[in-house]
Design a protein around this motif. Sequence first.
Motif, PDB file in Angstrom:
ATOM      1  N   VAL A 267      11.890  -4.224   0.008  1.00 52.16           N
ATOM      2  CA  VAL A 267      12.761  -3.226   0.630  1.00 52.16           C
ATOM      3  C   VAL A 267      14.321  -3.375   0.443  1.00 52.16           C
ATOM      4  O   VAL A 267      15.028  -2.790   1.141  1.00 52.16           O
TER       5      VAL A 267
ATOM      6  N   HIS B  24       6.075  -5.146   1.260  1.00 49.28           N
ATOM      7  CA  HIS B  24       6.827  -4.326   0.186  1.00 49.28           C
ATOM      8  C   HIS B  24       8.206  -4.826  -0.126  1.00 49.28           C
ATOM      9  O   HIS B  24       8.905  -5.258   1.022  1.00 49.28           O
TER      10      HIS B  24
ATOM     11  N   ASP C 196      10.799   1.788  -0.338  1.00 44.52           N
ATOM     12  CA  ASP C 196      10.167   0.880  -0.984  1.00 44.52           C
ATOM     13  C   ASP C 196      10.403   0.695  -2.516  1.00 44.52           C
ATOM     14  O   ASP C 196      10.694   1.860  -3.291  1.00 44.52           O
TER      15      ASP C 196
ATOM     16  N   ILE D 165      16.918  -7.021   7.686  1.00 46.47           N
ATOM     17  CA  ILE D 165      16.052  -6.420   6.737  1.00 46.47           C
ATOM     18  C   ILE D 165      14.512  -6.175   7.447  1.00 46.47           C
ATOM     19  O   ILE D 165      14.170  -4.805   7.391  1.00 46.47           O
ATOM     20  N   ARG D 166      14.074  -6.991   7.851  1.00 46.24           N
ATOM     21  CA  ARG D 166      12.771  -7.034   8.558  1.00 46.24           C
ATOM     22  C   ARG D 166      12.900  -6.166   9.822  1.00 46.24           C
ATOM     23  O   ARG D 166      11.927  -5.297   9.921  1.00 46.24           O
TER      24      ARG D 166
ATOM     25  N   LEU E 255      13.341   1.975   5.474  1.00 43.89           N
ATOM     26  CA  LEU E 255      13.718   1.724   4.203  1.00 43.89           C
ATOM     27  C   LEU E 255      13.011   2.049   3.005  1.00 43.89           C
ATOM     28  O   LEU E 255      11.768   1.795   3.065  1.00 43.89           O
TER      29      LEU E 255
ATOM     30  N   GLN F 256      11.513  -9.052   0.587  1.00 44.30           N
ATOM     31  CA  GLN F 256      10.102  -8.801   0.896  1.00 44.30           C
ATOM     32  C   GLN F 256       9.611  -9.533   2.085  1.00 44.30           C
ATOM     33  O   GLN F 256       8.758  -9.991   2.242  1.00 44.30           O
TER      34      GLN F 256
ATOM     35  N   TRP G 141      14.755  -3.410  10.319  1.00 42.56           N
ATOM     36  CA  TRP G 141      14.985  -2.181   9.804  1.00 42.56           C
ATOM     37  C   TRP G 141      13.658  -1.648   8.860  1.00 42.56           C
ATOM     38  O   TRP G 141      13.085  -0.624   9.491  1.00 42.56           O
ATOM     39  N   ASP G 142      12.854  -2.860   8.496  1.00 39.31           N
ATOM     40  CA  ASP G 142      11.889  -2.289   7.528  1.00 39.31           C
ATOM     41  C   ASP G 142      10.518  -1.887   8.717  1.00 39.31           C
ATOM     42  O   ASP G 142       9.758  -1.113   8.333  1.00 39.31           O
ATOM     43  N   ASP G 143      10.585  -2.762   9.425  1.00 36.64           N
ATOM     44  CA  ASP G 143       9.462  -2.543  10.513  1.00 36.64           C
ATOM     45  C   ASP G 143       9.644  -0.966  11.367  1.00 36.64           C
ATOM     46  O   ASP G 143       8.540  -0.639  11.622  1.00 36.64           O
TER      47      ASP G 143
ATOM     48  N   SER H 243      20.138  -2.460   1.003  1.00 39.42           N
ATOM     49  CA  SER H 243      18.665  -1.446   1.119  1.00 39.42           C
ATOM     50  C   SER H 243      18.896  -0.191   1.100  1.00 39.42           C
ATOM     51  O   SER H 243      20.124   0.293   1.109  1.00 39.42           O
TER      52      SER H 243
END
Length: 440
Positions: free
Chosen positions: A153, A151, A124, A113-114, A122, A147, A116-118, A323
């Motif tokens: 995500v 945020h 918000d 998750i982190r 993803l 989170q 892909w979020d970086d 996500s």
Amino acid sequence: MHVTSFINNGTSVSLIRLCLYAVAAALLLSDARLNAYSAPLQTDSSLQVLHWWTSDSERKAATLLANRLGDEGIAWRDAGIPGGAGIGAGKVLKSRVLAGNAPEVTQIIGISIREWDDLGFLLDLDKVSLANKWNASFFPTVQNLIQPRKHVVATPLGIHRINTLFYNRKIFAALKLNPPENWDELVATAAKLKAAGITPLAQSSEPWQVTALFENLILAESGPEYQRELFVKQSVPAALDHRLIDALERLRVMKTWMSNPVEERPWPEVVRQFSKHEAAMLIMGDWAKGELNGMGFATDDEFSCAAMPGTGKYHLYSVDTFSMFANDLTRVSAQEKLARLIATPAVQTDYNAIKGSVSVRRDADPSKMDSCARASWTTFAQGATVQAPSLVHRMATDESTRDAIIVLIHRYFTDDTVTAAQTQKRLAAIFHTFNINNHR
């Protein structure tokens, strides 16, 4: 650094891939915004959902979500990808992103998750989270997963306990056996089962399933603190600790309790072997309970659950999460509705009862759970000191390290000429290499 050495470095390959995904993300977001600004914004009443729930019980759980989403006026377009532990789905997701065809919703879990979020992929979900008081409703560990930065995500579906021992009640009763609570009792139980002509343990030689059994042994050997030192911090001293050797040697002992040869089979087939009384015990995540229930076997009737011997106080966990990809602004309303729906108490209760997992909500009622779910939920609720993030299920570390460890443990399990000492040295070398690369 020369290009050749850069590409040959495992961590750097991951960085190259991440850069490619980032470029793709920028293009996707740019196209979505251009399309949104060139015409009046409309909402689409369907969502494609990419996941790896393809067993019978998993499909039933997904169908429940699809039906509930349909009640909201939104169609669920299913994209289930076969493959245990999400290996196949992960590859499909990456290829689709690079092709500019990302799904609106996807199953992404743990550390992924982190990552892909970086990259900015993803959606918000802060608005949904705040409106529905997720921070107060979810367990802190779950909230931290969804989170990873500032945020929210992801939206959580359920918590699986990986350190679950399933045992055949009729076989145990006939031999006057109690569920083992520690290693010595497990050894004695296996010996009595073998003497009675019964295969003690159902198991596949599929790499992720072997490593899942190994991480159970690590937790049983030394508890969550050592497990985190080994798989989260990737400590070289932890890898060189005698406790690793002990766990490896116990894995070899357990191999003698399995069918010979140990075939490589998908996990639902291993569960079916157990259900047919072809083995007396099964050590697997509690998704196996969902599968057994779906076959018509009620908990505490044909089978019961206990913790993996030596781990009764602990919870080796994996959290299922969805996500939403922020590549089409016309889908945001539908994506937010799905996120909200998944976290509601009613859906949490119904979904997890089918899936075999337990609710991510702190206000869930354990009295309404079966014995397996109640033990899982109440143990997890005790907090981080008893919780251990699963290596295999991406809770503990990044994909590159995870994959390298799985290959190493699988080789040790399948090749009896490989010693525990050799495997220990190789694991320490992997950690040393990754630690150097991560600090460059």
